[in-house]
Design a protein around this motif. Structure first.
Motif, PDB file in Angstrom:
ATOM      1  N   GLN A 194      27.077  19.115 -85.634  1.00 28.79           N
ATOM      2  CA  GLN A 194      27.447  20.009 -84.527  1.00 28.79           C
ATOM      3  C   GLN A 194      27.821  21.410 -85.016  1.00 28.79           C
ATOM      4  O   GLN A 194      27.579  22.391 -84.334  1.00 28.79           O
ATOM      5  CB  GLN A 194      28.594  19.391 -83.726  1.00 28.79           C
ATOM      6  CG  GLN A 194      28.106  18.189 -82.916  1.00 28.79           C
ATOM      7  CD  GLN A 194      29.218  17.497 -82.165  1.00 28.79           C
ATOM      8  OE1 GLN A 194      30.369  17.513 -82.588  1.00 28.79           O
ATOM      9  NE2 GLN A 194      28.882  16.876 -81.052  1.00 28.79           N
ATOM     10  N   MET A 195      28.390  21.476 -86.224  1.00 22.80           N
ATOM     11  CA  MET A 195      28.716  22.802 -86.782  1.00 22.80           C
ATOM     12  C   MET A 195      27.438  23.640 -86.927  1.00 22.80           C
ATOM     13  O   MET A 195      27.415  24.819 -86.629  1.00 22.80           O
ATOM     14  CB  MET A 195      29.329  22.649 -88.179  1.00 22.80           C
ATOM     15  CG  MET A 195      30.687  22.014 -88.223  1.00 22.80           C
ATOM     16  SD  MET A 195      31.138  21.868 -89.992  1.00 22.80           S
ATOM     17  CE  MET A 195      32.573  20.848 -89.880  1.00 22.80           C
TER      18      MET A 195
ATOM     19  N   ARG B  66      24.648  23.217 -85.297  1.00 21.22           N
ATOM     20  CA  ARG B  66      24.078  23.506 -83.994  1.00 21.22           C
ATOM     21  C   ARG B  66      24.785  24.694 -83.360  1.00 21.22           C
ATOM     22  O   ARG B  66      24.150  25.566 -82.784  1.00 21.22           O
ATOM     23  CB  ARG B  66      24.215  22.266 -83.117  1.00 21.22           C
ATOM     24  CG  ARG B  66      23.084  22.150 -82.162  1.00 21.22           C
ATOM     25  CD  ARG B  66      23.033  20.810 -81.523  1.00 21.22           C
ATOM     26  NE  ARG B  66      22.505  19.800 -82.421  1.00 21.22           N
ATOM     27  CZ  ARG B  66      22.576  18.505 -82.188  1.00 21.22           C
ATOM     28  NH1 ARG B  66      23.190  18.082 -81.101  1.00 21.22           N
ATOM     29  NH2 ARG B  66      22.058  17.649 -83.021  1.00 21.22           N
ATOM     30  N   GLU B  67      26.121  24.701 -83.471  1.00 25.22           N
ATOM     31  CA  GLU B  67      26.866  25.802 -82.886  1.00 25.22           C
ATOM     32  C   GLU B  67      26.548  27.126 -83.551  1.00 25.22           C
ATOM     33  O   GLU B  67      26.578  28.170 -82.911  1.00 25.22           O
ATOM     34  CB  GLU B  67      28.357  25.522 -82.971  1.00 25.22           C
ATOM     35  CG  GLU B  67      28.834  24.881 -81.700  1.00 25.22           C
ATOM     36  CD  GLU B  67      30.078  24.062 -81.902  1.00 25.22           C
ATOM     37  OE1 GLU B  67      30.940  24.457 -82.719  1.00 25.22           O
ATOM     38  OE2 GLU B  67      30.193  23.025 -81.234  1.00 25.22           O
TER      39      GLU B  67
ATOM     40  N   GLY C 174      18.488  15.392 -86.182  1.00 25.02           N
ATOM     41  CA  GLY C 174      17.866  16.635 -86.612  1.00 25.02           C
ATOM     42  C   GLY C 174      17.180  17.379 -85.475  1.00 25.02           C
ATOM     43  O   GLY C 174      16.781  16.778 -84.483  1.00 25.02           O
TER      44      GLY C 174
END
Lengths: 304, 319
Positions: free
Chosen positions: A187-188, A190-191, A216
Motif C-alpha cells: 500500500q505504501m 500504491r500511495e 502486484g
C-alpha cells in the motif's frame, strides 16, 4: 632399507578417484533428464537448454543477470528477533536457520537490492527457495517493508521475484502476521504511485501467494511455475480425486485470469524494463549496446 | 452434552449422578439427593482442575467443540435487524461466510463472520466454515460498503482455514484472501475482530486485520493447524500435541506476543458449558472496543491499523 623396498605401491583407489568429476559440474534437468554443464546452465540463467524447464536461481545470480553490467547495491534489512517463540520440532529453529545459512551461503530467504535495469532505476527483492523453502517469516517481512520504504524514498518502482512454500511455521502466528504486514508495504507503493511488479517463480504457494505476491500492478509468472494457495497434494487429499495435468501452473492461471503474463526468464529483463519505463512515464529503453559514456552525441540524444 | 476425550472422567461422574437421579425419579422412596450432590461436587472440582491448565492441544479441541456458540448464535443474540447481504457479484454466494447489515446496541454496523454450522446438514451447507474465494469477495464488498456509509465493521473469526478445493483454486483463493486483507487495511471505519473458535491461518487473517482483536479464552489462532504442522515438521500427523505446544497458538501466548489486544473470559468448562454467558461476554468486549475507537477520524483509524501490523513481531516471548 633401500629406496626400492621402501616404495609403497599406490592403491588402486587413489589412482582413479582423483580423476572423478567434481560433483556440481553437471546438473540433471529434473524435467527432461538432460545432463547440463554448469557453465552452459548458468549462461542460460538456469533454464534447461533442451526442454526450457526453469530451474531455481539464487537471488544473487538473478540480480547479476538483471541489473546493468551485473552491478547492484544491497539494501540493508533490519534484523528481527530470532526465534521469538523458542520453537522446537525435531530440531531447534536456530539450528535449522544455521543449517540453511551454511548450505546456501545466504543470510535469510530474501535479498533486497537497488540498481539500474536498462538505465531504469529500480529496487528489487528476490526470494530464495533454497533457504528453508523461501518461507515467509519476520525477516522476509522486514525485507519487503525495507524494499518498499527504499522504493518510496528513491521514487523507484519495486520488482519482486517470489518463490516460497508459504509462511515459516517456526515463527508461528508472527509469520502469519507478515501477511497483513507486507500488504501494508504494498500500500505504501500504491500511495506513492510507484509501480509494483510481481514475478512469480516456481513454486509460490500458501500465505505468500495470499498476500504480497498476488497484489502486484502487473503479475508475471515464469513458465510452468506452480502458483497456488493450497498445494496439489492437500487438494487431492481433500477432494479425493486426481487433479488435471497442468493444474495451478502458470499457464493455467493465465487462462483463468489470475495473471497478466507468462514470460520466459531470458525475456524477463527486457519485458520488465519496457513495462516499468511506460508506467514511470520514461522514454523507451535503449536496446543493445549503450553508447560509451562521454560521447557528446549520446548526451544530446538523452536530453531529447 | 458432547464430551471431549480429555473430559472422559468427568463424563463418567456426571453420568453416574444422572443415573442416580433417574433411579430416584422412578423410585420416589429412594433418597439419593445426598449422594448425587456429592457426585456433583466431585464433577465440579474435576471440571475446575481440567480447565485450570488446559494444554494447547486441549485448547484446540475446546475451540473446535461442536457445542460452542458460532457466528450465527452471536448474530442472533447480540445484533438486531440483522439483514444478510449475499453474493460476491461475480460467481456465487458463499454460505461459509455470513455477513450483512445489523444493529449493535442500535448502532448500524456491518457484521461478517465464518459460520461452521451445528448439525450435519448445516455443516455441509456451510462447508464447515471453510470459505471459498466468493466468501472473501463478499466480505470485501461489505467492507467497501461499510467504508462508504461510515459503518463500523465487526468480524467473528471461526474457521479451520480457507477451503483447499479445486474450484476455489481456479477462482483465485490466494488472490481473494490477499484482497480481503488489503481491504481490511484500507477502510476508514473501526474494524473489530473476535476470534470465537478457530483462527485458521490466511482464512482468518483475511477478516482479522483489525484495529482491535479479541480472543475467547480457549480459542486458538495459528499459521497452520497442529496436525498440518506435525505432518510437515515431524513427518507424523500424530505429533499434533507437540506441534500445538510449539506453535504458541493460545490466546494467552498471542497476547504476550502483542498480536491480540484482549482476552474474553469463558465460563468454567468452556464456552460450550455456558453459551449464553459467553455470547454476553463477547458482546461486552465488542462494546468496549467500539468505545475505544469512537470519535477517531478515518485517517487515524487507517494509520493506527497499519502501524499496528507494521509493528507485529517486535515482541517475542520472554526467554
Amino acid at each position: 632399507m633401500n629406496w626400492i623396498s621402501n616404495y609403497v605401491r599406490p592403491k588402486i583407489n587413489s589412482l582413479f578417484s582423483r580423476r572423478e568429476v567434481p560433483e556440481n559440474l553437471w546438473t540433471k534437468c529434473p524435467e527432461c533428464g538432460t545432463m547440463l554443464f554448469h557453465r552452459e546452465l548458468a549462461a542460460n540463467l538456469n533454464v534447461c537448454t533442451s526442454c526450457d524447464h526453469h530451474m531455481a536461481i539464487t537471488p544473487r545470480d538473478r540480480f547479476t543477470a538483471l541489473f546493468d553490467t551485473g552491478i547492484f547495491v544491497e539494501v540493508k534489512v533490519p534484523e528481527p528477533i530470532t526465534d521469538p517463540l523458542h520453537f522446537r520440532d525435531q530440531k531447534k529453529y536456530p539450528d535449522r536457520l544455521k543449517a540453511a545459512q551454511k548450505s546456501t551461503g545466504a543470510k535469510e530467504a530474501m535479498l533486497v537490492a537497488e540498481g539500474e535495469v536498462g538505465r531504469t532505476p529500480i529496487v528489487a527483492v528476490a526470494q530464495d527457495f533454497s533457504f528453508m523453502a523461501g518461507s515467509m517469516g519476520m525477516y522476509v517481512g522486514n525485507a519487503i517493508v525495507a524494499a518498499a520504504e527504499r522504493a518510496v524514498k528513491l521514487k523507484r518502482p519495486l520488482v519482486l521475484f517470489a518463490a516460497a512454500g508459504g509462511a515459516r511455521m517456526q515463527e508461528g502466528i508472527l509469520s502469519l502476521m507478515q501477511m497483513p504486514r507486507t500488504t501494508v508495504a504494498v500500500q505504501m507503493l500504491r500511495e506513492a504511485r510507484l509501480p509494483y511488479i510481481v514475478v512469480l517463480t516456481h513454486p509460490t504457494t500458501g500465505g505468500v501467494t495470499a498476500s504480497y505476491a498476488m497484489l502486484g500492478d502487473v503479475q508475471i509468472a515464469e513458465p510452468n511455475a506452480l502458483i497456488c494457495f493450497a498445494g496439489p497434494r492437500v487438494i487431492e487429499q481433500t477432494i479425493r480425486e486426481k487433479l488435471p495435468e497442468g493444474f495451478q501452473r502458470a499457464e493455467y492461471l493465465l487462462d483463468h485470469g489470475m495473471l497478466d503474463r507468462v514470460t520466459h526468464r531470458k525475456a524477463m529483463r527486457d519485458e520488465l524494463m519496457m513495462i516499468l519505463r511506460m508506467l514511470m512515464g520514461m522514454t523507451p529503453a535503449v536496446k543493445g549496446d549503450l553508447p560509451p559514456p562521454g560521447d557528446p552525441s549520446a548526451a544530446v540524444a538523452d536530453a531529447n | 452434552m458432547n464430551y471431549l476425550d480429555f473430559e472422559k472422567p468427568l463424563a463418567e461422574i456426571e453420568g453416574k449422578a444422572e443415573e442416580l437421579r433417574a433411579l430416584a425419579r422412578a423410585n420416589p422412596a429412594m433418597d439419593v439427593a445426598k449422594e448425587a450432590e456429592g457426585l456433583d461436587r466431585k464433577a465440579d472440582t474435576l471440571l475446575k482442575d481440567l480447565y485450570k491448565a488446559l494444554t494447547p492441544w486441549q485448547k484446540c479441541l475446546v475451540a473446535r467443540h461442536p457445542d460452542r456458540p458460532h457466528t450465527k448464535d452471536y448474530i442472533d443474540a447480540l445484533f438486531s435487524e440483522y439483514t444478510p447481504l449475499a453474493g460476491d457479484r461475480g460467481f456465487a454466494d458463499d454460505h461459509a461466510v455470513m455477513g450483512g447489515l445489523a444493529r449493535f446496541n442500535d448502532q448500524p454496523v456491518i457484521v461478517i463472520g465464518h459460520e461452521k454450522g451445528n448439525d450435519t446438514k448445516s455443516r455441509i451447507e456451510r462447508n464447515f466454515g471453510m470459505a471459498r474465494p466468493e466468501g472473501y469477495r463478499k466480505a470485501v464488498r461489505l467492507m467497501e460498503m461499510a467504508d462508504r456509509f461510515r459503518l463500523p465493521v465487526i468480524t467473528l473469526i471461526d474457521t479451520p482455514g480457507a477451503y483447499p478445493g479445486k474450484g476455489a483454486e481456479e477462482r483465485g483463493q490466494a488472490e481473494a484472501i490477499a484482497r480481503s486483507t488489503e481491504k481490511c487495511l484500507e477502510i476508514g471505519v473501526p474494524l473489530i475482530s473476535v476470534v470465537i473458535g478457530e483462527g485458521g491461518s490466511g482464512g482468518a487473517v483475511a477478516f482479522a486485520t483489525a484495529n482491535r482483536i479479541a480472543m475467547l479464552e480457549h480459542s486458538v489462532y495459528s499459521v497452520i493447524s497442529p496436525e498440518g504442522c506435525a505432518s510437515i515438521l515431524w513427518k507424523d500427523a500424530d505429533k499434533m500435541r507437540e506441534a500445538a505446544e510449539a506453535l504458541r497458538l493460545t490466546a494467552q501466548d498471542l497476547q504476550k506476543l502483542g498480536v491480540i489486544d484482549r482476552i474474553v473470559k469463558e465460563p468454567l468448562g468452556g464456552a460450550q458449558r455456558g453459551r449464553k454467558e459467553t455470547v454476553e461476554a463477547v458482546g461486552k468486549a465488542i462494546e468496549a472496543m467500539l468505545k475505544e475507537l469512537s470519535g477517531k477520524k478515518p485517517d487515524a483509524l487507517i494509520k493506527d491499523r497499519r502501524q499496528k501490523f507494521l509493528d507485529m513481531g517486535s515482541k517475542g516471548l520472554a526467554a
